[in-house]
Design a protein around this motif. Structure first.
Motif, PDB file in Angstrom:
ATOM      1  N   SER A   5      33.572  47.541  71.428  1.00 56.77           N
ATOM      2  CA  SER A   5      33.867  46.186  71.885  1.00 56.77           C
ATOM      3  C   SER A   5      35.006  45.573  71.075  1.00 56.77           C
ATOM      4  O   SER A   5      35.869  44.893  71.627  1.00 56.77           O
ATOM      5  N   TYR A  46      36.959  37.238  77.072  1.00 54.58           N
ATOM      6  CA  TYR A  46      35.796  36.373  77.264  1.00 54.58           C
ATOM      7  C   TYR A  46      34.617  37.171  77.822  1.00 54.58           C
ATOM      8  O   TYR A  46      33.479  36.980  77.394  1.00 54.58           O
ATOM      9  N   LYS A  50      30.970  37.510  76.175  1.00 54.41           N
ATOM     10  CA  LYS A  50      29.816  37.074  76.966  1.00 54.41           C
ATOM     11  C   LYS A  50      28.789  38.192  77.103  1.00 54.41           C
ATOM     12  O   LYS A  50      27.589  37.976  76.960  1.00 54.41           O
ATOM     13  N   ARG A  51      29.255  39.404  77.382  1.00 55.74           N
ATOM     14  CA  ARG A  51      28.350  40.545  77.516  1.00 55.74           C
ATOM     15  C   ARG A  51      27.597  40.797  76.212  1.00 55.74           C
ATOM     16  O   ARG A  51      26.407  41.119  76.227  1.00 55.74           O
ATOM     17  N   TYR A  52      28.271  40.647  75.081  1.00 56.09           N
ATOM     18  CA  TYR A  52      27.629  40.843  73.784  1.00 56.09           C
ATOM     19  C   TYR A  52      26.511  39.823  73.562  1.00 56.09           C
ATOM     20  O   TYR A  52      25.394  40.183  73.190  1.00 56.09           O
ATOM     21  N   PHE A  53      26.797  38.547  73.813  1.00 57.78           N
ATOM     22  CA  PHE A  53      25.785  37.520  73.583  1.00 57.78           C
ATOM     23  C   PHE A  53      24.668  37.574  74.617  1.00 57.78           C
ATOM     24  O   PHE A  53      23.519  37.248  74.303  1.00 57.78           O
ATOM     25  N   ASP A  54      24.964  37.981  75.840  1.00 62.65           N
ATOM     26  CA  ASP A  54      23.909  38.164  76.838  1.00 62.65           C
ATOM     27  C   ASP A  54      22.952  39.276  76.404  1.00 62.65           C
ATOM     28  O   ASP A  54      21.744  39.163  76.565  1.00 62.65           O
ATOM     29  N   ALA A  55      23.500  40.355  75.832  1.00 60.33           N
ATOM     30  CA  ALA A  55      22.650  41.447  75.347  1.00 60.33           C
ATOM     31  C   ALA A  55      21.785  40.967  74.170  1.00 60.33           C
ATOM     32  O   ALA A  55      20.614  41.361  74.056  1.00 60.33           O
ATOM     33  N   GLN A  56      22.350  40.136  73.327  1.00 62.07           N
ATOM     34  CA  GLN A  56      21.587  39.583  72.205  1.00 62.07           C
ATOM     35  C   GLN A  56      20.427  38.727  72.722  1.00 62.07           C
ATOM     36  O   GLN A  56      19.322  38.801  72.204  1.00 62.07           O
ATOM     37  N   ASP A  57      20.686  37.907  73.740  1.00 64.80           N
ATOM     38  CA  ASP A  57      19.632  37.053  74.307  1.00 64.80           C
ATOM     39  C   ASP A  57      18.530  37.893  74.955  1.00 64.80           C
ATOM     40  O   ASP A  57      17.342  37.581  74.829  1.00 64.80           O
ATOM     41  N   ARG A  58      18.900  38.959  75.665  1.00 66.76           N
ATOM     42  CA  ARG A  58      17.902  39.819  76.293  1.00 66.76           C
ATOM     43  C   ARG A  58      17.056  40.531  75.246  1.00 66.76           C
ATOM     44  O   ARG A  58      15.861  40.736  75.432  1.00 66.76           O
ATOM     45  N   ARG A  60      16.177  39.396  72.344  1.00 63.70           N
ATOM     46  CA  ARG A  60      15.246  38.445  71.735  1.00 63.70           C
ATOM     47  C   ARG A  60      14.047  38.155  72.605  1.00 63.70           C
ATOM     48  O   ARG A  60      13.029  37.713  72.133  1.00 63.70           O
TER      49      ARG A  60
END
Length: 61
Positions: A5, A46, A50-58, A60
């Motif tokens: 990334s 962007y 976004k993909r990185y933070f979406d993966a982090q949220d999933r 958690r």
């Protein structure tokens, strides 16, 4: 953030810089092409973030 990334983010930043360089020197079609290159680089970067933070949220829950 994975190394791949980061590498693609650097490539997106280089696209933006190349687009800025083209915009400063060109007229007509190449001016528009440089603006599109800048826009693509920004949206691509962007999307990576976004993909990185979406993966982090999933992860958690």
């Amino acid at each position: 953030m994975p190394v791949s990334s980061v590498v693609f983010m650097v490539m997106a930043a280089l696209m933006v810089l190349a687009g800025m360089f083209v915009v400063t020197l060109a007229e007509g079609f190449f001016y528009a092409w440089g603006l599109m290159l800048i826009a693509f680089g920004l949206f691509y970067g962007y999307g990576i973030v976004k993909r990185y933070f979406d993966a982090q949220d999933r992860a958690r829950g």
